[in-house]
Motif scaffolding. Sequence first.
Motif, mmCIF file in Angstrom:
data_model
loop_
_atom_site.group_PDB
_atom_site.id
_atom_site.type_symbol
_atom_site.label_atom_id
_atom_site.label_comp_id
_atom_site.label_asym_id
_atom_site.label_seq_id
_atom_site.Cartn_x
_atom_site.Cartn_y
_atom_site.Cartn_z
ATOM 1 N N VAL A 1 -20.225 57.421 58.215
ATOM 2 C CA VAL A 1 -19.289 56.148 58.001
ATOM 3 C C VAL A 1 -19.458 55.639 57.190
ATOM 4 N N GLY B 1 -13.828 56.204 59.866
ATOM 5 C CA GLY B 1 -13.757 55.099 61.695
ATOM 6 C C GLY B 1 -14.686 56.020 63.025
ATOM 7 N N LEU C 1 -7.956 50.959 60.590
ATOM 8 C CA LEU C 1 -7.739 51.489 59.328
ATOM 9 C C LEU C 1 -7.239 50.995 57.815
ATOM 10 N N PRO D 1 -15.338 49.424 61.217
ATOM 11 C CA PRO D 1 -14.151 50.697 61.040
ATOM 12 C C PRO D 1 -14.517 51.021 62.436
#
Length: 307
Positions: A84, A91, A276, A109
């Motif tokens: 990530v 995420g 997101l 995330p």
Amino acid sequence: MREETRRRVYEAIDRLGYTPNAQARNLRTARTRLVIALVPDIANPFFSEVIRGMEQVAHENRYSVLLGDTQSSSAREQAYADMVATRQVDGLITLMRNIPKIQVAGRLPIVNACEYVKNRDICSVYVDNVAAAKAAVNHLLTLGHQHIAFVSGPAGSPISVDRQAGYEVALKQAGMRTSQSLIASGDFSMESGVRAIEYFLARKLKFTAVFCSNDEMAIGAIRALAAHGLNVPGDISVVGFDDIRFARYTSPPLTTIAQPKNELGREAMRMLIELLHDPNTPVLKRVLSADLVVRGSTARCVNGPRT
């Protein structure tokens, strides 16, 4: 773009078989449309239905899911989480209690599912394990069982702690004391269910029912009881937790707590995609219902406790 020019462009695309370069597009958008699902043990059938729910929502929203089998290794967890930070994925959803460190600015995330975390900044979706475990034990109590053994999950796991709490609360509210000798530690595997029954029987403990913290351990318990010539549910009633696919095909079919596995996965993915798209979305802690499913592994207690 003029209509004539547009037509010629599309004709060229069809003639050349051109496919847009996803990586180039992602460089412009800073999005990969990939997410990781971290699973502690891919061999556990419980997770397959949760992951299916994730996949359904991801596909509907043009995301793809990468599966990370951590094998309960913190090093593996961190290696996946680092993807990530390096923007190889957008995420992750973790199906365990650990929240790996990710070096990113702003909101992490991450969404947690099935297990849960106390971190107020992490969205989670799970069931009320205390209430569900209490319902399982109350079912045995209404059948007249007063000597109920318990097989716990891994030490330190929040869901293991809560399921044991539900077991103890149900006994207390029925005016009964918890006997520590009737509690055995397990690790959610069938083998640990077998070991728990061997532990109880070797010590000649008195019990007429067993509540296991998951179905795999309950299936192991049924097998161990049969190996010792004990009938389920005639001699010992058995209750599990999760309602995995195999639960209805055991002999006898397993009474258990049914978790909404597909919906757990779907809701976790919905939460992550919303996060997101909008990092300022509120932190949610959603609790889904879990229901008792009565099958053939439990029956009224007609005899005294077996040793």
